[in-house]
Scaffold this motif. Structure first.
Motif, PDB file in Angstrom:
ATOM      1  N   VAL A   1       3.074   8.674  -9.193  1.00  0.00           N
ATOM      2  CA  VAL A   1       1.835   8.302  -8.510  1.00  0.00           C
ATOM      3  C   VAL A   1       2.097   7.185  -7.508  1.00  0.00           C
ATOM      4  O   VAL A   1       1.646   7.234  -6.360  1.00  0.00           O
ATOM      5  N   VAL A   2       2.829   6.177  -7.932  1.00  0.00           N
ATOM      6  CA  VAL A   2       3.134   5.050  -7.045  1.00  0.00           C
ATOM      7  C   VAL A   2       3.911   5.533  -5.835  1.00  0.00           C
ATOM      8  O   VAL A   2       3.657   5.121  -4.696  1.00  0.00           O
ATOM      9  N   GLU A   3       4.854   6.437  -6.068  1.00  0.00           N
ATOM     10  CA  GLU A   3       5.626   7.013  -4.970  1.00  0.00           C
ATOM     11  C   GLU A   3       4.713   7.799  -4.035  1.00  0.00           C
ATOM     12  O   GLU A   3       4.792   7.684  -2.812  1.00  0.00           O
ATOM     13  N   GLN A   4       3.822   8.592  -4.626  1.00  0.00           N
ATOM     14  CA  GLN A   4       2.920   9.406  -3.826  1.00  0.00           C
ATOM     15  C   GLN A   4       2.004   8.549  -2.970  1.00  0.00           C
ATOM     16  O   GLN A   4       1.669   8.914  -1.839  1.00  0.00           O
ATOM     17  N   LEU A   5       1.602   7.392  -3.495  1.00  0.00           N
ATOM     18  CA  LEU A   5       0.712   6.519  -2.746  1.00  0.00           C
ATOM     19  C   LEU A   5       1.378   5.958  -1.491  1.00  0.00           C
ATOM     20  O   LEU A   5       0.693   5.558  -0.553  1.00  0.00           O
ATOM     21  N   SER A   6       2.717   5.938  -1.479  1.00  0.00           N
ATOM     22  CA  SER A   6       3.390   5.512  -0.255  1.00  0.00           C
ATOM     23  C   SER A   6       3.181   6.541   0.851  1.00  0.00           C
ATOM     24  O   SER A   6       3.109   6.192   2.034  1.00  0.00           O
TER      25      SER A   6
ATOM     26  N   ALA B   1      -7.500  -1.207  -3.126  1.00  0.00           N
ATOM     27  CA  ALA B   1      -8.177  -2.374  -2.560  1.00  0.00           C
ATOM     28  C   ALA B   1      -7.158  -3.430  -2.132  1.00  0.00           C
ATOM     29  O   ALA B   1      -5.990  -3.386  -2.512  1.00  0.00           O
ATOM     30  N   ALA B   2      -7.631  -4.400  -1.346  1.00  0.00           N
ATOM     31  CA  ALA B   2      -6.741  -5.420  -0.784  1.00  0.00           C
ATOM     32  C   ALA B   2      -5.972  -6.159  -1.875  1.00  0.00           C
ATOM     33  O   ALA B   2      -4.776  -6.459  -1.717  1.00  0.00           O
ATOM     34  N   GLU B   3      -6.644  -6.464  -2.999  1.00  0.00           N
ATOM     35  CA  GLU B   3      -5.971  -7.197  -4.075  1.00  0.00           C
ATOM     36  C   GLU B   3      -4.795  -6.413  -4.640  1.00  0.00           C
ATOM     37  O   GLU B   3      -3.741  -6.973  -4.972  1.00  0.00           O
ATOM     38  N   VAL B   4      -4.966  -5.106  -4.765  1.00  0.00           N
ATOM     39  CA  VAL B   4      -3.886  -4.248  -5.269  1.00  0.00           C
ATOM     40  C   VAL B   4      -2.717  -4.242  -4.293  1.00  0.00           C
ATOM     41  O   VAL B   4      -1.546  -4.370  -4.683  1.00  0.00           O
ATOM     42  N   LEU B   5      -3.023  -4.118  -3.014  1.00  0.00           N
ATOM     43  CA  LEU B   5      -1.971  -4.077  -1.999  1.00  0.00           C
ATOM     44  C   LEU B   5      -1.215  -5.400  -1.935  1.00  0.00           C
ATOM     45  O   LEU B   5       0.025  -5.413  -1.846  1.00  0.00           O
ATOM     46  N   LEU B   6      -1.942  -6.514  -1.979  1.00  0.00           N
ATOM     47  CA  LEU B   6      -1.287  -7.825  -1.933  1.00  0.00           C
ATOM     48  C   LEU B   6      -0.406  -8.039  -3.156  1.00  0.00           C
ATOM     49  O   LEU B   6       0.656  -8.683  -3.070  1.00  0.00           O
ATOM     50  N   SER B   7      -0.815  -7.494  -4.297  1.00  0.00           N
ATOM     51  CA  SER B   7       0.009  -7.600  -5.499  1.00  0.00           C
ATOM     52  C   SER B   7       1.325  -6.851  -5.320  1.00  0.00           C
ATOM     53  O   SER B   7       2.398  -7.353  -5.696  1.00  0.00           O
ATOM     54  N   LEU B   8       1.265  -5.663  -4.737  1.00  0.00           N
ATOM     55  CA  LEU B   8       2.490  -4.897  -4.469  1.00  0.00           C
ATOM     56  C   LEU B   8       3.408  -5.641  -3.509  1.00  0.00           C
ATOM     57  O   LEU B   8       4.621  -5.714  -3.711  1.00  0.00           O
ATOM     58  N   ILE B   9       2.820  -6.201  -2.462  1.00  0.00           N
ATOM     59  CA  ILE B   9       3.617  -6.932  -1.478  1.00  0.00           C
ATOM     60  C   ILE B   9       4.241  -8.172  -2.104  1.00  0.00           C
ATOM     61  O   ILE B   9       5.420  -8.486  -1.870  1.00  0.00           O
TER      62      ILE B   9
END
Length: 373
Positions: free
Chosen positions: A237-242, A358-366
């Motif tokens: 799933v994480v790969e697919q989200l890329s 959401a932005a919080e999820v994206l910032l966590s990944l970064i």
């Protein structure tokens, strides 16, 4: 072969898309609109793209694809989005379901599904989001129980784009209860016409119907419709989200607004403030296009650029909102009609920062990537 944005192959592909979209616009077969990749559905247009080799571009030729690069596909998707073309029928299947099946599906599943995406015959919706889960994708309650010959699915998905048109659904379901909520998840492909599937419309403020709730009650899914390994779906799933987060649609959803803003700036030659604002937006768009190119290049190198795609989506969403805000300072935003360029973009804009994380999820990944650097 060099596949940078200025190469002959990309230039030729852009010309082909511009010719096609111009033909359809002049013929009155579509009107450009913001958020076209989600809201503008025309199966015949998607099939026309497929017939011209402009869908499934990166797929192997043996499955109906064109065997091209992700950079070449980026050239095509940019042009389609710039034209506000009606591409919602094929977008999800082409963008992420086909690549997921090619990476992790069995040969039988690949032969069954991928050529149908390539021809425009299969229309996919995403069964990911669930009520009360917010952006926590791992909080999946929809379950899949193993039975003879396959699985029985029960659960509830929401904000399922174009589910009322879809022939198939990608489904994330829980196949076992584990200590970590990220474990025990599996990916499936499900027929939307199967017994026990119920689609309920979610109509927006403009009276348009793009989103849906989907309920599954003892829906049978054949065993071969599992994507990858049972219980190990989270990594996939994480790969697919890329694939989902790293495309041009994360910065060009409000492009028709930018076109109007440029035209207004041409009329208001003495408005230095407007010209400075437009210049800043154009410069940001150039950076975002470069990020898209780098994500596509990483995918061509066999990588799953999770963090890069998250950064692109985060920055792209901010850009899309700022384009709309820039139009507010002109007379063009005085038209309150839902079907105006400004009205369409404004109504679509609340979803920009939610879909795909959401932005919080994206910032966590970064942040996690920065911590490893």
């Amino acid at each position: 072969m060099d596949h940078s944005p200025g190469t002959d192959s990309c230039t030729e592909l852009r010309a082909r898309v511009r010719e096609l979209t111009a033909e359809w616009r002049v013929g009155g077969r579509y009107v450009p609109r913001s958020d076209s990749w989600l809201r503008s559905f025309d199966l015949e247009f998607s099939k026309e793209l497929a017939a011209r080799g402009l869908i499934a571009m990166t797929y192997p030729k043996e499955f109906g694809g064109a065997g091209r690069t992700n950079v070449e596909r980026l050239a095509v998707t940019e042009e389609l989005l710039r034209a506000g073309a009606p591409v919602a029928a094929h977008w999800i299947g082409d963008r992420q379901i086909g690549p997921a099946v090619l990476r992790h599906g069995t040969r039988a599943l690949q032969e069954e599904i991928v050529p149908r995406i390539a021809s425009g015959e299969a229309v996919f919706c995403l069964g990911m989001s669930e009520p009360e889960a917010g952006s926590d994708l791992a909080s999946v309650r929809t379950s899949a129980e193993r039975v003879e010959g396959g699985w029985l699915v029960n659960g509830h998905k929401i904000w399922t784009t174009q589910a009322h048109h879809a022939t198939h659904a990608y489904l994330l379901a829980r196949t076992s209860r584990e200590e970590r909520k990220h474990d025990g998840l599996s990916e499936f492909i499900l027929d939307m016409g199967a017994e026990g599937v119920q689609v309920t419309p979610i109509v927006d403020l403009a009276g348009e119907h793009h989103f849906n709730e989907v309920r599954f009650e003892n829906v049978f899914v054949p065993a071969h419709r599992v994507i990858g390994e049972v219980g190990k779906g989270w990594k996939q799933v994480v790969e697919q989200l890329s694939f989902e987060r790293g495309g041009a649609e994360r910065s060009l959803s409000s492009y028709p607004v930018l076109v109007e803003l440029i035209a207004e700036a041409a009329r208001q030659r003495d408005d230095r403030e407007l010209h400075a604002l437009l210049g800043a937006l154009v410069a940001r768009l150039a950076v975002l296009r470069r990020l898209c190119f780098e994500v596509a290049s990483a995918m061509d190198a066999g990588q799953a650029p999770v963090q890069q795609a998250a950064a692109l989506k985060y920055l792209g969403n901010a850009f899309e909102h700022d384009v709309i805000e820039a139009l507010r300072r002109t007379d063009l935003c005085q038209d309150p009609a839902f079907d105006s360029t400004f009205g369409q973009a404004l109504l679509a804009s609340p979803a920009f920062g939610l879909r795909g994380g959401a932005a919080e999820v994206l910032l966590s990944l970064i942040a996690r990537q920065e911590a490893r650097s």
